[in-house]
Every structure is written in structure tokens, then in C-alpha cells.
Motif scaffolding. Sequence first.
Motif, short mmCIF file in Angstrom:
data_model
loop_
_atom_site.label_atom_id
_atom_site.label_comp_id
_atom_site.label_asym_id
_atom_site.label_seq_id
_atom_site.Cartn_x
_atom_site.Cartn_y
_atom_site.Cartn_z
N GLY A 27 -2.88 2.08 -4.58
CA GLY A 27 -2.15 3.33 -4.81
C GLY A 27 -2.97 4.38 -5.52
N ASP A 28 -2.33 5.53 -5.74
CA ASP A 28 -3.06 6.67 -6.31
C ASP A 28 -2.37 7.39 -7.46
OD1 ASP A 28 -1.04 7.91 -4.58
OD2 ASP A 28 -2.13 9.75 -4.99
N SER A 29 -1.12 7.00 -7.76
CA SER A 29 -0.42 7.91 -8.68
C SER A 29 0.56 7.19 -9.61
CB SER A 29 0.30 8.98 -7.85
OG SER A 29 0.77 9.99 -8.70
N ILE A 30 1.25 8.00 -10.39
CA ILE A 30 2.23 7.49 -11.37
C ILE A 30 3.30 6.65 -10.69
CG2 ILE A 30 3.55 9.69 -11.24
CD1 ILE A 30 3.17 7.66 -14.46
N THR A 31 3.65 6.97 -9.45
CA THR A 31 4.72 6.24 -8.76
C THR A 31 4.27 4.82 -8.36
OG1 THR A 31 4.07 7.22 -6.65
CG2 THR A 31 5.85 8.32 -7.84
N ASP A 32 3.01 4.52 -8.54
CA ASP A 32 2.51 3.17 -8.24
C ASP A 32 2.35 2.33 -9.50
OD1 ASP A 32 2.05 3.70 -5.39
OD2 ASP A 32 0.54 5.10 -6.14
N LEU A 33 2.59 2.93 -10.65
CA LEU A 33 2.31 2.22 -11.91
C LEU A 33 3.18 0.97 -12.09
CD1 LEU A 33 0.86 2.00 -14.62
CD2 LEU A 33 2.59 3.56 -15.58
N CYS B 281 0.83 -1.20 0.00
CA CYS B 281 0.00 0.00 0.00
C CYS B 281 0.86 1.25 0.00
CB CYS B 281 -0.90 -0.02 1.24
SG CYS B 281 -2.06 1.35 1.31
N ASP B 282 0.58 2.14 -0.94
CA ASP B 282 1.24 3.45 -1.02
C ASP B 282 0.85 4.30 0.20
OD1 ASP B 282 2.44 5.79 -2.28
OD2 ASP B 282 0.38 6.41 -2.72
N PHE B 283 1.61 5.36 0.43
CA PHE B 283 1.33 6.22 1.59
C PHE B 283 0.69 7.56 1.18
CE2 PHE B 283 2.70 9.32 4.86
CZ PHE B 283 2.04 8.76 5.94
N ASP B 284 1.49 8.42 0.53
CA ASP B 284 1.01 9.77 0.18
C ASP B 284 -0.13 9.73 -0.84
OD1 ASP B 284 2.73 12.18 1.25
OD2 ASP B 284 4.12 10.52 0.92
N GLY B 285 -1.25 10.32 -0.48
CA GLY B 285 -2.39 10.37 -1.41
C GLY B 285 -3.19 9.08 -1.41
N THR B 286 -2.70 8.07 -0.68
CA THR B 286 -3.42 6.79 -0.57
C THR B 286 -3.86 6.62 0.89
OG1 THR B 286 -2.22 5.82 -2.42
CG2 THR B 286 -3.26 4.29 -0.90
N ILE B 287 -2.89 6.50 1.80
CA ILE B 287 -3.23 6.45 3.22
C ILE B 287 -3.56 7.86 3.72
CG2 ILE B 287 -2.36 5.95 5.54
CD1 ILE B 287 -0.70 3.67 4.29
MG LIG Z 1 0.82 8.31 -3.69
#
Ligand SMILES: [Mg+2]
Length: 221
Positions: free
Chosen positions: A169-175, A10-16
Motif C-alpha cells: 500500500g501507499d497511504s494512511i488507509t493502509d495502516l 494490495c491497495d488500488f489508488d496510488g499503489t496499482i
Molecule cells: Mg492508496
Amino acid sequence: MNANKQMIFCDFDGTITNSDNIIAIMKKFAPKEWDEIKNQVLSQEISIKEGVGKMFSLLPSKKKEAITEYILDHAEIREGFNEFVAFTKEEGIPLYIVSGGIDFFVEPLLEGMIEEENIYCNGSDFDGETINILWPNECDVDCDNDCGCCKPSIIRKLVKSDTYKIVIGDSITDLEAAKLADQVIARDFLIKKCEEHSIAFSPFETFYDVMDILKKRKVTA
Ligand SMILES: [Mg+2]
Ligand SMILES: [Zn+2]
């Protein structure tokens, strides 16, 4: 589905959290040059690693306490996260936090919810005049993205060949992590990216949605 063969990343920023903490820190504490660095990252002129390193080097180390305090006061944890953590414990599903954020604000925000050994993020060094970011989770030989905190490398390190991998996740860094996943739970920009790359996903807004998605799968599995 055998619970002990599943793992959640699980991603942190923008997710948690509801919004991005690095952006919040820069807006509050950095001189205006940070905006140009951010634009270079977004246009992919420089890597995420180079950009994050440069942005934090704009901040004096002596601001550490003020920054941490600001984030603890202002960051909002997404609805249902505590319940979601309890759910994964009851189900016996390992939950790993994989974050491009920095230890000095990620760890205090997750304190009492997630054990430190389950948190993968960037490090920090306050011995110099300005904040120096450390990279304990750099890309392995299979990634040449210069990620900084390399989510696919962490996943490759933790899973076994038969692990059912769930990425949130929520963003490009999770792709890149989403590309390795058996199941993707996405919000915001990651939805668009999954659509572009024809990656199947379930959309979520709160962690109650995430629990519903995972419970549904258990019944049919
Ligand atoms: Mg994020
Ligand atoms: Zn990488």
C-alpha cells in the motif's frame, strides 16, 4: 514457505495506479465544495466513509459514463503490475485487491487482469439524482474506524490463523491493514506511517521491486 499459505492484499489508488482516482474525479467533475470535505477527512473531523459519501453526492448520476471514460483515459497503472499478477498466478499466491475506491472505476481499470471476486471496493448506485456510494465492506466488530471499505475486516474474513499476510500500500488507509500483516511493502506516506508505528516494511516504487522483494523472501524462507 508454503505458497498456498500466503495471501497478498494490495491497495488500488496510488499503489496499482500512479495517483489517486477519487481526487482526480473530484478535481475534474466536482464543484469546489469537495475541497472542504477532503480537508475535513484529512484533519479527521469526519470519517473516510462520511467524506467519500459526501464528495460523490456532489456529482450528478448522469455523469457516470463521462467519469468512467475520464478515468480509463487518464489513470496510469504502475510499472510491472501485469508481470506481478502473472508472477502471483505462477506462484499460486492468492492476490486480493482491497480498495477504498468505487466499483465503477476500479473494476474497469482492472478488467482482464484481476477476477472480480478478488476485488474488494465500495459500490455505487446511480438511480438517484446524484451518485450514492454503497458500502458492502463495512467495519466488523473489531474495527470502529468507520472506514467505508474496511481493509482489516476483509483480511480477517479471508485469512486462516496460519496465513502469511502480505500487505502492499501507499497511504494512511493502509495502516490498519499493515498492522495485521506479516510483511508490509510500502511506498509514499505509508512508509512514514510504518516508521512512526515501528512496523517493519520493504519500500517499493514499481511492481518489479515488489516481485524482487517477494522472490528474495522465498529463497530465505
Ligand atoms: Mg492508496
Ligand atoms: Zn474499519
